[in-house]
Write a protein that holds these residues in place. Structure first.
Motif, mmCIF file in Angstrom:
data_model
loop_
_atom_site.group_PDB
_atom_site.id
_atom_site.type_symbol
_atom_site.label_atom_id
_atom_site.label_comp_id
_atom_site.label_asym_id
_atom_site.label_seq_id
_atom_site.Cartn_x
_atom_site.Cartn_y
_atom_site.Cartn_z
ATOM 1 N N PHE A 8 -0.691 -5.572 -41.523
ATOM 2 C CA PHE A 8 0.212 -5.844 -42.654
ATOM 3 C C PHE A 8 0.369 -4.582 -43.497
ATOM 4 O O PHE A 8 -0.625 -3.935 -43.850
ATOM 5 N N PRO A 12 -1.733 -10.244 -47.655
ATOM 6 C CA PRO A 12 -2.037 -11.242 -48.683
ATOM 7 C C PRO A 12 -3.528 -11.345 -48.975
ATOM 8 O O PRO A 12 -3.927 -11.956 -49.963
ATOM 9 N N ASP A 13 -4.375 -10.744 -48.142
ATOM 10 C CA ASP A 13 -5.821 -10.838 -48.419
ATOM 11 C C ASP A 13 -6.268 -9.806 -49.464
ATOM 12 O O ASP A 13 -7.441 -9.767 -49.829
ATOM 13 N N LEU A 18 -9.750 -9.729 -44.427
ATOM 14 C CA LEU A 18 -9.739 -11.062 -43.827
ATOM 15 C C LEU A 18 -8.601 -11.241 -42.815
ATOM 16 O O LEU A 18 -8.617 -12.197 -42.041
ATOM 17 N N ALA A 19 -7.625 -10.352 -42.846
ATOM 18 C CA ALA A 19 -6.547 -10.455 -41.860
ATOM 19 C C ALA A 19 -7.090 -10.008 -40.492
ATOM 20 O O ALA A 19 -8.090 -9.286 -40.408
ATOM 21 N N ARG A 20 -6.403 -10.453 -39.439
ATOM 22 C CA ARG A 20 -7.014 -10.308 -38.112
ATOM 23 C C ARG A 20 -6.908 -8.909 -37.515
ATOM 24 O O ARG A 20 -7.430 -8.671 -36.428
ATOM 25 N N LEU A 45 7.882 -8.214 -39.093
ATOM 26 C CA LEU A 45 7.141 -9.005 -38.093
ATOM 27 C C LEU A 45 8.066 -9.873 -37.248
ATOM 28 O O LEU A 45 7.741 -10.201 -36.113
ATOM 29 N N LYS A 46 9.177 -10.283 -37.847
ATOM 30 C CA LYS A 46 10.062 -11.237 -37.154
ATOM 31 C C LYS A 46 11.239 -10.536 -36.459
ATOM 32 O O LYS A 46 12.129 -11.202 -35.923
ATOM 33 N N GLY A 57 5.387 -13.184 -33.771
ATOM 34 C CA GLY A 57 5.746 -12.442 -34.979
ATOM 35 C C GLY A 57 4.586 -12.269 -35.931
ATOM 36 O O GLY A 57 4.735 -12.403 -37.148
ATOM 37 N N GLN A 58 3.415 -11.967 -35.363
ATOM 38 C CA GLN A 58 2.209 -11.824 -36.187
ATOM 39 C C GLN A 58 1.554 -10.467 -35.943
ATOM 40 O O GLN A 58 1.879 -9.762 -34.987
ATOM 41 N N ILE A 59 0.596 -10.146 -36.797
ATOM 42 C CA ILE A 59 -0.312 -9.029 -36.522
ATOM 43 C C ILE A 59 -1.638 -9.651 -36.115
ATOM 44 O O ILE A 59 -1.906 -10.810 -36.481
ATOM 45 N N PRO A 60 -2.486 -8.988 -35.315
ATOM 46 C CA PRO A 60 -2.295 -7.635 -34.781
ATOM 47 C C PRO A 60 -1.669 -7.667 -33.398
ATOM 48 O O PRO A 60 -1.695 -8.675 -32.710
ATOM 49 N N GLU A 71 -2.767 -11.176 -29.528
ATOM 50 C CA GLU A 71 -3.949 -12.042 -29.718
ATOM 51 C C GLU A 71 -5.196 -11.171 -29.937
ATOM 52 O O GLU A 71 -5.648 -10.462 -29.035
ATOM 53 N N SER A 72 -5.747 -11.305 -31.130
ATOM 54 C CA SER A 72 -6.901 -10.460 -31.486
ATOM 55 C C SER A 72 -8.058 -10.620 -30.499
ATOM 56 O O SER A 72 -8.742 -9.641 -30.170
ATOM 57 N N ARG A 173 -14.364 -15.482 -43.559
ATOM 58 C CA ARG A 173 -13.322 -16.245 -44.275
ATOM 59 C C ARG A 173 -13.922 -17.184 -45.298
ATOM 60 O O ARG A 173 -13.241 -17.660 -46.191
#
Ligand code: GTB
Length: 222
Positions: A8, A12-13, A18-20, A45-46, A57-60, A71-72, A173
């Motif tokens: 990101f 938002p963390d 905490l983000a993956r 992302l999208k 449409g996500q990280i990572p 997929e982490s 988390r």
């Protein structure tokens, strides 16, 4: 060719790791692999360019030579499987380390995510007070079982592995809740992992992204 991961641009963390992307950064640091980070906005992302790398449409995501991966868990397993340091040589021990990584993602993370998401997003809902004790009970059951498995050991199965790395990122988390308070062995386990130099470097790098974004403009919505 240098490995590139995505994260990101404005997490938002708020820099709490905490983000993956944190689990991927940490694995790269444990393995001593140099890497670059492509920072993405929520809008980016999208876009098709990123969806071609991460269908949801996500990280990572990761680019490693010709390989593009999402997929982490798959990314950490790919890194640990192609470089020494996060999976044991012995085939049986390796299989058990993979089992702990899958358990982190498949058995421990789902109740933790459901419970913490409810605390953040459903607090005002009429059903929250009735439902939350059940969600917390499910988390506590997993924490009790994990505490029993860990026993007095330092790590889940012998030396620190990709299984511990994943489990600790999942347990983190809960650090801003009181759900870990009843489990001092798990708090000590998390603290041991966080004290690792590779963790410290990964944490500092993702934190620097948050600090740069906070200086640059308004905060992202939580
Ligand atoms: N199963 C996928 C994986 O493991 O790679 C899940 C990836 C995922 O959930 N990515 C999230 C994402 O990109 C970021 S990490 N979300 C954007 C979207 O779906 O549009 C989840 C996350 C976000 C924020 C916090 N936080 O603020 O504390 C924690 C975790």
């Amino acid at each position: 060719m240098t490995i590139t991961i995505t994260a990101f641009e404005n997490s938002p963390d708020r820099g709490r790791g905490l983000a993956r992307d944190m689990r991927v950064r940490w694995a790269l640091e444990e393995l001593g692999l140099p890497y670059e980070v492509r920072l993405l906005s929520f809008e980016a992302l999208k876009r098709p360019e990123h969806l071609a790398h991460q269908p949801f449409g996500q990280i990572p995501s990761l680019e490693d030579g010709d390989l593009v991966l999402f997929e982490s868990g798959a990314i950490v397993l790919h890194l640990a499987g192609t470089h020494p340091g996060l999976l044991p040589e012995d085939a049986d021990a390796r299989a058990r380390a993979v089992a702990w990584l899958v358990a982190a993602l498949n058995t421990v993370e789902p109740p933790i995510v459901e419970c913490t998401m409810a605390m953040i997003f459903e607090r005002e809902q009429a059903w929250f007070a009735a439902r939350q004790p059940m969600l917390e009970k499910r988390v506590q059951a997993r924490l009790q079982q994990l505490t029993a498995s860990l026993g007095s050991a330092e790590w889940l199965d012998g030396a620190f592995s990709a299984g511990d790395l994943m489990m600790v990122t999942v347990l983190r988390r809960l650090v801003s809740s009181n759900l870990l308070d009843a489990w001092p062995p798990l708090l000590a386990y998390i603290a041991r992992a966080e004290a690792r130099p590779a963790y410290q470097r990964a944490f500092a790098d993702q934190r620097a992204v948050f600090e740069a974004a906070s200086c640059a403009g308004p905060e992202a919505p939580a």
